[in-house]
Structure formats: structure tokens, C-alpha cells
Enzyme design. Structure first.
Site, PDB file in Angstrom:
ATOM      1  CD  GLU A   1      -1.834  -2.331   1.227  1.00  0.00           C
ATOM      2  OE1 GLU A   1      -0.694  -2.651   1.631  1.00  0.00           O
ATOM      3  OE2 GLU A   1      -2.718  -3.142   0.914  1.00  0.00           O
TER       4      GLU A   1
ATOM      5  CG  HIS B   1     -10.443  -7.341   7.339  1.00  0.00           C
ATOM      6  ND1 HIS B   1      -9.679  -8.009   8.239  1.00  0.00           N
ATOM      7  CD2 HIS B   1      -9.910  -7.616   6.122  1.00  0.00           C
ATOM      8  CE1 HIS B   1      -8.718  -8.666   7.606  1.00  0.00           C
ATOM      9  NE2 HIS B   1      -8.829  -8.437   6.327  1.00  0.00           N
TER      10      HIS B   1
END
Lengths: 294, 428
Positions: free
Chosen positions: A24, A93
């Protein structure tokens, strides 16, 4: 890339739709660099939870560079992806980042609810010359919405920084963003049967927040309930309440504003616990009744 | 194990028995003899052997001149004309002079912070001279010589350090965080190594629009430890970008010596791991830096592939004005590099050897360069600071309503109470 860019690669090819190695900080970094060099990238995080691994690129580079370079470097980038709770994906998440990104000057932050919001805000975000964070919702991807002729037209834009009144009412203002807007409308339908008419405000943009629309509504209804999926401390609801107090609408409140938020715990995995950690329709109804003292 | 021995024995009998002349197993390529893994293509090995990282005699250091400025192999001399070599020399020495004066000015409380480039001037000008003027530069914070080589004027360097009204960055950054759009030098950003993936992304964008331009990305050996560096190298290779990675390995990351920064053979040895063309050069040899950067750039653009250059050098100064390096290294060590292996001295020896420079010119230049720096310095001190109105601009591309209101409120406040503020130090 999950579901959203499906079909785009076939249409536009390798030069426009790029699969990258898993990093990322890497792909957010190259997207920021490409924006600095003149492209208009759309950088997708599989969920915003993973954006934390790129947070320096988003905040220190994308958000602050226009200011720190005194306007000579623009970063017209869009960071998008699912945000907030999904279903059964546990704590790492399920976090909502609206408050985190909404905190930072230099960023714009949008949070669509309906299909019209998603389309219009994405177009507006890409066309905006500033870095924009677009917080989508995974559970909403599968929900169909009515779209007007106008909304289906090619250049339909939803302006960043304008909230929308999804339902007009007179007794209480419900302010929300993303999936909870749907819950507010459901709660409003139930409450209508009991004679309580809720005005539901869909923020659409977290930063810059359209507090004027909320103020106008509170002036009309005299009661305020904020609803969000994120944690309560330092959250979107906290900001709304602070601004209402600082503005003219404070004098029109007949009761303290109330926040309905996610529970202040990391999201559990067990379904029964998860269901009770996010605001449900019954929680919104309870908050409204408490505010109205009924 | 026994089965394998038996199998081998069988093959041996087949290969060497009476039928061997008619048909050998090796005539028929058997698929299972070569690995079919999608992840790597190599032969099988049937001895257990670990690859030993080679740090004792690792990647060699390419150089053109010895420490006395003599070119070792004439065919490696880039044959730069006298003017070009003088420009290299003048840029390095002017930078050195500016560094001395600005470092002092921090010590005297005139500016808040400064970072010198002592010892690394060769890495700046050698690489800058090898690039095209429009190649995009992403630096870390110790590459001021690149900007100086490209003609950034002294008064703008000073303006940024003083944060005065002439500063193109409107006084928003700490000193030495230069940026110049016209000279294709991206504004310096403090967090380490974040420029590495950004440089790759920019190279990707440039590849799409312009086949003749490269990106160069500078960073130190310490920054190369960041995760951003790993991601940047990997992405540059997979996305096939025209980028030169230039690592200044100067021996220290603030107080952390290279022996504690990594255990492998420096940064150059990591390049092949990512699929990068890699080389290690003597960073104090301007011509070696020039040759390597020139060829790296040529190949990066021609072949759309990244190249990694590790320039070995030594950080003669402290990390910054917030550091006192005598706490972690000996004065003798620093003196060695200052006196025995300095890029400026080595180039001067070369120039003197060629009859292009002498003691008198050296004296004259020292005097005039110091005068230029002092004039710019005094000018920068005199100038006012940027207007308070600039507090609100550039947060976004357009001025948002809430900041517009705040700016107007400040203006009203200053109209009423301005006499209580030191407004004479600020531009209107």
C-alpha cells in the site's frame, strides 16, 4: 482490484488500469508521484483499513504538499475503497476512517450512500484538483437504488461539500453518512407510524462538511440525532455537535444533541456481537424517542 | 533415499549399457528435469548449499580518478571541456561556501535549522551534469548541489532558509526544503524515502507522455531501509519505469553507522534482487559519478528500465544543526576524509594537472564566491517575512469559504489592533 474496476481493464487496458505488487505504501506512493507529474490517478485500497500502511503518503504527501510547496505542486488524486463495517470480517477489516481523514486539512473526504451519490461523488472527486478520499461501503455495493434520468446522464456530478435532505420532517433531524443513512430512513418510516416525522440529512461529504444544511434543519425541528458507524470518540457526530453549538442553531435546540455510533470496541467477529456493535434501526428509534422525551 | 540411488543406478545402466549407443535419455528433454515453477526459472540443484552474502569482497567501486586527480584509464575520462569542468568545480565550491555561512547563521540564531553537504558535493554535481535539464529530480534533503548546478540563485536558497517574502515556498517549510518547478526539482519532503515510490509514479507518468525524459531519485543509505524503498524498487521494475535511483551512501544515518544499518553488501547488492541494473561508484570522484549517471540515464530512457547507482562517499559534516557528531565518531576519521579524499580537492588536482587552474585563480574565486554569498545573505536578512494573509492559501487549490472568513476576520483584527503586532517585519 475487487469488484469496482471489473470490466475497466478490458476496456482501457494495461496503461490505464494497473495491477501492482502488494504494498500500500508503494502503490499509494507511486499514485501520489504520478499525480505530482500531471496524471489524475485513482488509487484503490482493498479496504481503508489497509490505507494505514500508506497513511504517510496520504497525509504527509498528498494532503500537505500543495500547502508546503506554496501551490506549486498539485496532487489531484482520488483514494477510494470500502470503509467501515462489513459482515463477519472482524476488527482489522471493519474500522471506519471518516473521522481520521476528516481531521486533516488539505484533504477532501466524501462518503456516498446511494448509487447517485456514488456516481456523482466519484466523478466530482476525480475532477477535483485536490486529494480526495472517497469512503465507499462494501455492503452497499450490492444494494440497488432508483436513479433519475438526470442521475444516469453522462456528466452527472454531485457537488463535494453539499448535503442532501433524503426525507423531509418536522420533529427531529437525523444526520448521517454512508450505510446508516438507510437505517435512518427505515427508522423514520417506523416512527412516522407513531406520528413522529424525522428529517433525514445525508451528509454526502465529510470534509468540507455542509453544516449549514444541518443548521437549517435543526432550526426547523429543534432536535438533533447524529448517526454513524464509526467509534464515538472524536467522531463525525462529535464534530457536528461541536459545530452546532458554535453556530446559530444552538439557540433552537430544545434538547441536547445525541450521537448514535458504533460501540467503542474493536469489531468482534461473532455475528451476534457484531450486529450489536453497529447502530441498528432500533437504536436510532430509541435515541429519537429519548431526545423527544416520548 | 534408497529409491533415488536405485533410480540413479538404473539411469547409469541405461545410459552406458549396450543400448546406450542407440538412444540416450539425455537426447529426450524430460520435462521434470527442469523446474516448471511460475515464480522462478533456474536449474535444479541437488546439493544443499546456502548462498553466502558477500560483504568482504562485494560489488567493486567504479572510479575514474585516483585521490590525486590522475585519470587511471584514459578511455574512462569523459573528456568534458574546460568550461564544463570549471562549472562543476565552481558549483561544488560555491555550495561549500554557502553551507559554511548558513551553518554559522543557524549557530547565531538567525535561521532555525540547516543541513550542510560537506563531502558529498561530488555526488550532486557529477549526477546533475549527466542529466538533461528537464529530467525530474526527487531529492531527500542533501542534494542542494543538484539545484545549484541547475542555476538556482543564491538569493532563493537564502530566501527559503530565512522564510522571507522572496521565498517561493512562502515560508512554509523548514530550511533546506527547497523546491523549484522551473528547474524540475520537486519540493523536499521530510519523511524519509517517501519520495522513492513517488519518483517511480512520476516516471511512469512521464513514460506515457514523453519518451525522452528521465526521473532521478536521490536517497541516503539509511532511507533505503524504509519500506517505501523496497516498494519503490519493486514497482519501478515491474512497471518498467525510466528512473535512475541514486543512493548516497555516506556512512552514517545521523548517528547510525552503516554497520548497524544493514548486514548485506550495501544498497547496490539489493538491486539485482529487484531486477534492477546496478552499479557502485566512488561518489567522491566527479567523473565516475558523471559516467555512471550518464549511462544509467541513457539506458533508463532507451530501455524503460530502472537503474540503481550506489555512490560511496562520506558525510563530513554533522547530520544537521541539531546533531553533534563528535558524540559518535572520531575527529581523526572526519579529518581523513576532509584532507585525503574530498571531491573538491580531487577535481582541483585534475584541473591543476591539466593547467586549467592555479593558486591565484583559487584565491580569486574564493574571494568572489564568498562575496556573492555574503551579499545574498545580507539581502535575505533584510527582507521582510511573507504577508500574514498567506497563512490561509494553498491548503486547497481553491480558497474554501471557512478559510476565506477566517482570513477576513484576521484582516479586521489587524486593522483594529495592528499596532500590537510586529507587522513591520512582514510584507503587507
Amino acid at each position: 482490484a475487487l469488484q469496482i474496476s471489473r470490466g475497466l481493464w478490458k476496456k482501457y487496458g494495461d496503461k490505464r488500469v494497473i495491477d501492482t505488487p502488494i504494498s500500500e505504501m508503494g502503490f499509494a506512493g507511486i499514485a501520489v508521484g504520478a499525480a505530482m507529474a500531471g496524471l489524475r490517478p485513482v488509487c484503490e485500497f482493498m479496504t481503508f483499513n489497509f490505507s494505514m500502511q500508506a497513511i504517510d503518503q496520504v497525509i504527509n504527501s498528498a494532503a500537505k504538499t500543495c500547502y508546503m510547496s506554496a501551490g506549486s505542486i498539485a496532487v489531484p488524486i482520488v483514494f477510494r475503497g470500502p470503509n467501515g463495517a462489513s459482515a463477519g470480517v472482524a476488527a482489522q477489516h471493519s474500522q471506519c476512517f471518516a473521522a481520521w481523514y476528516g481531521h486533516c486539512p488539505g484533504l477532501k473526504v466524501v462518503s456516498p450512500w446511494s448509487s447517485e451519490d456514488s456516481k456523482g461523488l466519484l466523478k466530482a472527486s476525480i475532477r477535483d484538483d485536490n486529494p480526495v478520499v472517497m469512503l465507499e461501503n462494501e455492503l452497499l455495493y450490492g444494494v440497488p437504488f432508483e436513479m433519475s434520468e438526470q442521475a444516469q446522464s453522462k456528466d452527472f456530478i454531485v457537488p463535494i461539500g453539499k448535503a442532501k435532505i433524503e426525507r423531509e420532517g418536522t420533529h427531529v433531524t437525523l444526520v448521517s453518512h454512508s450505510r446508516p443513512v438507510g437505517h435512518c430512513l427505515e427508522a423514520a418510516a417506523v416512527l412516522a407510524k407513531e406520528g413522529v416525522e424525522c428529517e433525514v440529512v445525508n451528509l454526502r461529504t465529510i470534509r468540507p462538511m455542509d453544516i449549514e444544511t444541518v443548521e437549517a434543519s435543526v432550526v426547523k425541528t429543534n432536535h438533533l440525532v447524529t448517526v454513524e458507524g464509526g467509534w464515538p470518540q472524536f467522531g463525525v457526530g462529535a464534530e457536528i455537535c461541536a459545530r452546532i453549538m458554535e453556530g446559530p442553531a444552538f439557540n433552537y435546540l430544545d434538547a441536547p444533541a445525541v450521537r448514535v455510533t458504533g460501540a467503542d470496541v474493536p469489531m468482534p467477529y461473532a455475528k451476534i456481537l457484531e450486529d450489536n456493535c453497529i447502530p441498528q434501526v432500533k437504536d436510532i428509534i430509541f435515541a429519537v424517542k429519548k431526545t423527544l422525551n416520548i | 533415499m534408497a529409491a533415488m540411488v536405485a533410480l540413479r543406478a538404473l539411469r547409469w545402466r541405461l545410459l552406458s549399457g549396450p543400448r546406450a549407443a542407440r538412444r540416450r535419455l539425455s537426447d529426450f528433454p524430460v520435462p521434470e528435469e527442469k523446474p516448471q515453477f511460475p515464480g522462478a526459472s533456474a536449474e535444479f540443484a541437488d546439493r544443499l548449499e546456502f548462498i553466502q552474502p558477500n560483504v568482504i569482497s562485494g560489488i567493486p567501486v567504479y572510479r575514474v580518478m585516483d585521490r590525486q586527480g590522475h585519470v587511471l584509464s584514459p578511455d574512462q575520462d569523459p573528456q568534458l571541456p574546460q568550461e564544463a569542468v570549471l562549472k562543476l568545480y565552481r558549483t561544488m565550491t560555491l555550495l561549500n561556501t554557502m553551507d559554511r555561512i548558513l551553518y554559522e547563521s543557524q549557530r547565531q540564531g538567525r535561521i532555525s535549522f540547516y543541513m550542510t553537504n560537506y563531502g558529498e558535493e561530488g555526488t550532486h554535481v557529477g549526477s546533475a551534469a549527466a542529466l538533461d535539464a528537464s529530467d525530474l529530480v526527487f531529492g531527500q534533503y542533501r542534494e542542494a548541489g543538484v539545484l545549484m548546478y541547475r542555476g538556482y540563485p543564491l538569493d532563493l536558497f537564502m530566501a527559503q532558509c530565512y522564510g522571507n517574502a522572496s521565498d517561493t515556498a512562502k515560508g512554509r517549510q523548514m530550511p533546506v526544503h527547497y523546491g523549484c518547478r522551473e528547474r524540475h526539482f520537486v519540493t523536499i519532503s521530510s519523511p524519509l524515502a517517501t519520495q522513492i515510490p513517488q519518483a517511480v509514479g512520476a516516471a511512469y507518468a512521464i513514460k506515457r507522455s514523453d519518451g525522452n525524459r528521465a526521473v532521478i531519485c536521490y536517497f541516503g543509505e539509511g532511507a533505503a531501509s524504509e519500506g517505501d524503498a523496497h516498494a519503490g524498487f519493486n514497482f519501478a521494475a515491474t512497471l518498467e519505469c525510466p528512473i535512475v535511483f541514486f543512493c548516497r551512501n555516506n556512512g552514517y544515518a545521523i548517528s547510525t553507522p552503516t554497520s548497524e544499518q544493514y548486514r548485506g553488501d550495501g544498497i547496490a547488492a539489493r538491486g539485482p534482487g529487484y531486477g534492477l541494473l546496478s552499479i557502485r561508484v566512488d561518489g567522491n570522484d566527479v567523473f565516475a559519478v558523471y559516467n555512471a549517471t550518464r549511462e544509467a540515464r541513457r539506458r533508463a530512457v532507451a530501455e524503460n528500465q530502472p537503474v540503481l547507482i550506489e555512490a560511496m562517499t562520506y558525510r563530513i559534516g554533522h547530520h544537521s544543526t541539531s546533531d553533534d557528531s563528535s558524540a559518535y565518531r572520531s575527529v581523526d576519521e572526519v579529518n581523513y576524509w576532509d584532507k585525503q579524499d574530498h571531491p573538491i580537492s580531487r577535481l582541483r588536482h585534475y584541473m591543476v594537472n591539466r593547467g586549467w587552474w592555479d593558486e591565484e585563480q583559487e584565491k580569486g574565486w574564493r574571494k568572489s564566491s564568498r562575496k556573492m554569498v555574503m551579499e545574498a545573505f545580507e539581502e535575505a536578512e533584510r527582507k521582510p517575512k511573507p504577508s500574514p494573509q498567506l497563512l490561509f492559501s494553498d491548503v486547497y487549490r481553491e480558497l474554501p469559504p471557512h478559510l476565506r472568513r477566517q482570513r477576513a476576520a484576521l484582516e479586521r483584527h489587524l486593522q483594529l489592533y495592528g499596532e500590537h503586532y510586529p507587522l513591520e517585519h512582514f510584507e503587507k
